[in-house]
Design an enzyme around this catalytic site. Sequence first.
Site, PDB file in Angstrom:
ATOM      1  N   GLY A  60      30.063   9.377 -97.570  1.00 11.37           N
ATOM      2  CA  GLY A  60      29.675  10.790 -97.584  1.00 11.37           C
ATOM      3  C   GLY A  60      28.983  11.204 -98.871  1.00 11.37           C
ATOM      4  O   GLY A  60      28.846  12.392 -99.151  1.00 11.37           O
TER       5      GLY A  60
ATOM      6  N   TRP B 283      33.169  10.493 -86.137  1.00 12.56           N
ATOM      7  CA  TRP B 283      32.735  11.892 -86.242  1.00 12.56           C
ATOM      8  C   TRP B 283      33.531  12.684 -87.270  1.00 12.56           C
ATOM      9  O   TRP B 283      33.218  13.846 -87.520  1.00 12.56           O
ATOM     10  CB  TRP B 283      32.871  12.582 -84.877  1.00 12.56           C
ATOM     11  CG  TRP B 283      31.791  12.226 -83.901  1.00 12.56           C
ATOM     12  CD1 TRP B 283      30.729  11.382 -84.103  1.00 12.56           C
ATOM     13  CD2 TRP B 283      31.662  12.726 -82.563  1.00 12.56           C
ATOM     14  NE1 TRP B 283      29.954  11.327 -82.973  1.00 12.56           N
ATOM     15  CE2 TRP B 283      30.497  12.136 -82.006  1.00 12.56           C
ATOM     16  CE3 TRP B 283      32.407  13.595 -81.764  1.00 12.56           C
ATOM     17  CZ2 TRP B 283      30.075  12.403 -80.706  1.00 12.56           C
ATOM     18  CZ3 TRP B 283      31.991  13.859 -80.472  1.00 12.56           C
ATOM     19  CH2 TRP B 283      30.839  13.271 -79.950  1.00 12.56           C
TER      20      TRP B 283
ATOM     21  N   GLU C   6      34.455  -0.310 -96.490  1.00 11.34           N
ATOM     22  CA  GLU C   6      33.867   0.980 -96.827  1.00 11.34           C
ATOM     23  C   GLU C   6      34.149   1.287 -98.296  1.00 11.34           C
ATOM     24  O   GLU C   6      35.222   1.797 -98.626  1.00 11.34           O
ATOM     25  CB  GLU C   6      34.475   2.082 -95.955  1.00 11.34           C
ATOM     26  CG  GLU C   6      34.211   1.914 -94.479  1.00 11.34           C
ATOM     27  CD  GLU C   6      34.157   3.248 -93.762  1.00 11.34           C
ATOM     28  OE1 GLU C   6      33.170   3.479 -93.070  1.00 11.34           O
ATOM     29  OE2 GLU C   6      35.083   4.070 -93.912  1.00 11.34           O
TER      30      GLU C   6
ATOM     31  N   GLY D 286      29.512   7.519 -90.480  1.00 13.06           N
ATOM     32  CA  GLY D 286      30.163   8.830 -90.475  1.00 13.06           C
ATOM     33  C   GLY D 286      29.155   9.926 -90.183  1.00 13.06           C
ATOM     34  O   GLY D 286      28.772  10.164 -89.036  1.00 13.06           O
TER      35      GLY D 286
END
Length: 262
Positions: free
Chosen positions: A183, A10, A177, A245
């Site tokens: 993002g 989160w 990642e 995410g």
Amino acid sequence: MRRKFIAGNWKMFNDLKETKNFFESFIPALTKDEQITNAIKNNTLEVAIFPTALSLSTALDNAKDTPIIIGAQNACSDIEGAYTGEISPMHLAKAGITHVILGHSERRKLFYETNSFLNRKVKRALEEGLKVVFCVGETLEERDAGVALAMIREEFQVGLAGIPAKDIAEKIIIAYEPIWAIGTGRTASPEDAQNVCRSIRKMIYGLYDDERAAADTIILYGGSVKPENTKYLITQLDIDGLLVGGASVKADSLIQIVKNSI
Ligand code: PEP
């Protein structure tokens, strides 16, 4: 043993009320889906949520008596002492937290966490009985310069130095990642993600000379995972699960990702 592992990170989203609201939607959706509950019962799927530190207790209370794993996004390299603002891995374990994310690129970049510092954190977390989701991944510049695998190897070798092969397989979950995909809305292609995850598995074999450990280690992909790209990523041979995410903050989107993973 390898199994699918779908994890929601989160980051710094979802306050206490939003945490409660999330679980009020997420739990019924998860438990009424027969395929999901069977997969969890058969140990072929794990679902984990990593809320903010403040929301951990609320998440634990809400997820009580469900198979949902609650993990922390960070833990200190020591168990107690004068560390203002830190989170004790001992306190986490005592509270019922079982997993912790370490080495996330946001911690590395924004909080200057180095591989050797992370190694101390990983060792301490394992000593306290926590499982570690250990993140590795390259920047766009490193990728363009053709040194992505070398960077990942260094993160792995230094960050996980001194950890035996058996513990890598049983207590560490590797999350690949690529930093350029976090993002940004830009996902690694399923083939690229598979190739790197395959190379990580081969690297584990090379480093430990242990075929079992390499075969058993759970390796996740993370970076702009959404319900729409889940299937393409999760069906790759060496991708066992996903670290999600932004798309994990809302219950309906995470439940869709879990459903698309089966
Ligand atoms: C993450 O925070 O680990 C992540 C992968 O973020 P996002 O899915 O938003 O790219």
